[in-house]
Design a protein around this motif. Structure first.
Motif, short mmCIF file in Angstrom:
data_model
loop_
_atom_site.label_atom_id
_atom_site.label_comp_id
_atom_site.label_asym_id
_atom_site.label_seq_id
_atom_site.Cartn_x
_atom_site.Cartn_y
_atom_site.Cartn_z
N ALA A 127 -60.24 -22.05 49.31
CA ALA A 127 -60.78 -23.41 49.33
C ALA A 127 -59.80 -24.39 48.69
CB ALA A 127 -62.13 -23.45 48.61
N ALA A 128 -59.17 -23.99 47.56
CA ALA A 128 -58.19 -24.87 46.91
C ALA A 128 -56.96 -25.08 47.79
CB ALA A 128 -57.79 -24.28 45.56
N ALA A 129 -56.51 -24.02 48.48
CA ALA A 129 -55.32 -24.15 49.33
C ALA A 129 -55.61 -24.99 50.56
CB ALA A 129 -54.83 -22.75 49.74
N ASP A 130 -56.85 -24.94 51.09
CA ASP A 130 -57.18 -25.68 52.31
C ASP A 130 -57.67 -27.09 52.03
OD1 ASP A 130 -56.56 -23.42 53.72
OD2 ASP A 130 -58.63 -22.68 53.81
N SER A 131 -57.77 -27.51 50.79
CA SER A 131 -58.28 -28.84 50.47
C SER A 131 -57.32 -29.91 50.96
CB SER A 131 -58.48 -28.97 48.95
OG SER A 131 -58.86 -30.29 48.62
N ASP A 132 -57.87 -30.90 51.69
CA ASP A 132 -57.07 -32.05 52.12
C ASP A 132 -56.83 -33.04 51.00
OD1 ASP A 132 -56.92 -31.04 54.71
OD2 ASP A 132 -58.79 -32.01 55.32
N ILE A 133 -57.65 -33.00 49.97
CA ILE A 133 -57.49 -33.89 48.82
C ILE A 133 -56.63 -33.18 47.78
CG2 ILE A 133 -58.72 -35.16 47.03
CD1 ILE A 133 -61.19 -35.10 48.81
N PRO A 134 -55.62 -33.83 47.23
CA PRO A 134 -54.81 -33.19 46.18
C PRO A 134 -55.69 -32.67 45.05
CG PRO A 134 -53.79 -35.23 46.90
CD PRO A 134 -55.12 -35.19 47.57
N LEU A 135 -55.35 -31.48 44.54
CA LEU A 135 -56.21 -30.79 43.57
C LEU A 135 -55.40 -30.37 42.36
CD1 LEU A 135 -59.01 -28.33 44.40
CD2 LEU A 135 -57.30 -27.60 42.74
N ILE A 136 -55.97 -30.64 41.17
CA ILE A 136 -55.37 -30.21 39.89
C ILE A 136 -56.24 -29.09 39.33
CG2 ILE A 136 -54.77 -30.90 37.55
CD1 ILE A 136 -54.33 -33.71 38.54
N SER A 137 -55.60 -27.99 38.98
CA SER A 137 -56.31 -26.86 38.37
C SER A 137 -56.13 -26.94 36.85
CB SER A 137 -55.76 -25.54 38.91
OG SER A 137 -56.25 -24.45 38.16
N ALA A 138 -57.26 -26.96 36.12
CA ALA A 138 -57.22 -27.01 34.65
C ALA A 138 -58.24 -26.00 34.12
CB ALA A 138 -57.54 -28.43 34.17
#
Length: 500
Positions: free
Chosen positions: A236-247
């Motif tokens: 899901a994180a890899a396929d997200s079209d919205i930039p994603l920050i993992s914290a």
């Protein structure tokens, strides 16, 4: 006959069991002796049929124990079983009489220590990395100043308060919070739904779509953070079209979502710092840029002013530029009257020289001579031209006469043929031809009679036959010959000339 049957041996009076009775007895013994047990072993064959149950084998270096996880228990497991994983399974022993085997009905399963979890984590990481989910070219740049930030975390923890506090300090932005469980069996599916839900929002809708997503959680053990190592969360994180920050976790904690996200932050507070710049720093930078722009404009204007002054010193004065033309003008103004007088005198002398040869008598003789030559030339030219014109007109008239005569003869011949055709048609369609076939025309008192009653009422009848007219009645006259049609004019003789 009796010799073929052996006598029963003494002591062979044990009761006989059916197969089902024996299987049931064994089942009661095993379930009675072994209630709940904990078994450690390595997972071997794993089968997941469409029913939702999980069938697997627990094995060590010498034995194999069959196991089953019912559908309701399988959906609640925090760690899904994978082949090769070393686990501790908790359940109860039972038998399956249909295949004469015993098995364990597993109610809970956990990895056998941190080492097993890390081995499984490393194996999953290599598999996902081989698919390209961690590739650098998949990562998107973060927006410099997002309008809306979506945060996936627990709404009751300290993480969301730290993020909101840091955003308020640096650059206040709109924040959408998607509450999820950050550990346990509900963690992975809820995080997946949150990421997909943010991506499914419509930009500019009633609930606007965020420009940036932060997936955050505080620190914890490997088991606490295990939900963020789930394969579904990583995809899901890899396929997200919205930039994603993992914290997720602290600086020393590493989960698989960190590799699939577009940016990893060591802490949730650091994620907020990565999300937005410092507003005061931006204002200071703008002031600095404005000062630099003003200084650059001032320097540019000063340099151009100095350049203009340098060029001005190299140019001559206006008075100096006009001195030479003014002096030249004065010189020519002084020379002009004398030059005009000389020019007039020279023109007068030239006119006198030419006027001496222009006496009236000479001009009249020259004009008369030219006039005679002109008349002679015109007479010769007119006579020749008229002669050529008359000859040409005669030739043209002869050609036209011949063409017109031929056309007239053709037209007259056509008219003659058409008149003959019409005359033959008239004779064919006229009543005279009908009379020659035995018919007659009856007239009474000068009118055509076509009925018997009209003939009886007429005072005199005239009956016209092909060879004459017969009168019937008191005033009847002698038979008359039919009037012959007027003869057509004869064709002109061939030697008669055409009027054209």
């Amino acid at each position: 006959m009796s010799d073929l049957i052996d006598d029963p041996e003494p002591g062979e009076n044990a009761p006989e069991f059916s197969v089902s009775e024996l299987s049931g007895a064994i089942k009661r013994v095993i379930e009675g002796e072994f209630g709940h047990v904990r078994v450690r072993g390595e997972l071997g064959r794993i089968a997941r049929p469409r029913s939702g149950h999980i069938y697997l084998d627990l094995k060590d270096d010498r034995s194999v124990l069959s196991g089953v996880i019912w559908k309701g228990v399988a959906s609640r497991l925090s760690v899904q079983p994978e082949e090769g994983m070393e686990v501790v399974a908790t359940g109860r022993l039972t038998t399956f009489g249909g295949q004469s085997r015993y098995q364990i009905v597993i109610e809970d399963i956990k990895p056998a220590g941190v080492g097993a979890l890390m081995a499984m984590l490393e194996k999953r990481k290599k598999a996902l990395e081989a698919e390209g989910l961690f590739a650098a070219d998949r990562k998107r740049p973060l927006p410099y100043l997002p309008e809306i930030i979506g945060v996936v975390t627990s709404p009751s923890g300290a993480v969301i308060r730290d993020i909101l506090h840091r955003l308020r300090e640096r650059f206040p932005r709109k924040v959408l919070i998607w509450p999820v469980a950050v550990q346990g069996e509900r963690c992975a599916p809820e995080v997946v739904r949150a990421i997909h839900g943010f991506n499914a929002m419509t930009p500019g809708g009633p609930l606007p779509r965020p420009d940036l997503i932060i997936v955050a959680r505080g620190g914890g053990s490997v088991e606490d953070l295990w939900g963020f190592n789930d394969e579904a969360v990583v995809r899901a994180a890899a396929d997200s079209d919205i930039p994603l920050i993992s914290a997720v976790g602290h600086e020393t904690d590493t989960t698989l979502i960190d590799f699939a996200s577009d940016k990893r932050a060591p802490t949730p507070t650091a994620a907020a710092e990565l999300a937005v710049p410092v507003r005061l720093d931006l204002l200071a930078w703008l002031d600095k840029q404005a000062a630099r722009l003003s200084q650059a404009q001032g320097n540019a204007i000063g340099l151009r002013g100095q350049r203009l002054r340098d060029l001005a010193r190299a140019l001559p004065r206006v008075e100096t530029l006009l001195d030479t033309p003014r002096q030249r003008f004065d010189t020519w103004a002084e020379r002009l009257p004398a030059a005009l007088i000389r020019t007039v005198q020279m023109r007068r002398v030239a006119l006198s020289e030419r006027a001496g040869a222009l006496r009236p008598s000479l001009l009249r003789r020259a004009v008369e001579g030219d006039r005679r030559r002109l008349r002679d030339t015109a007479a010769r030219l007119n006579t020749r031209a008229l002669t050529r014109e008359i000859d040409q007109r005669k030739r043209d008239l002869d050609r036209l006469t011949i063409r017109f005569s031929d056309a007239a003869n053709r037209q007259v011949q056509g008219w003659r043929e058409r008149m003959e055709t019409l005359d033959r048609l008239r004779e064919t369609l006229g009543y005279k031809a009908t009379l020659r076939r035995g018919y007659a025309v009856v007239r009474g008192d000068g009118s055509l009679v076509t009925t018997r009653d009209a003939a009886a009422m007429a005072a005199m009848l005239e009956i016209e036959f092909a060879d004459g007219i017969l009168g019937v009645g008191a005033d009847a006259e002698m038979p008359r010959k039919p009037v012959k049609p007027a003869a057509r004019p004869k064709d002109p003789p061939e030697d008669q000339g055409s009027l054209f």
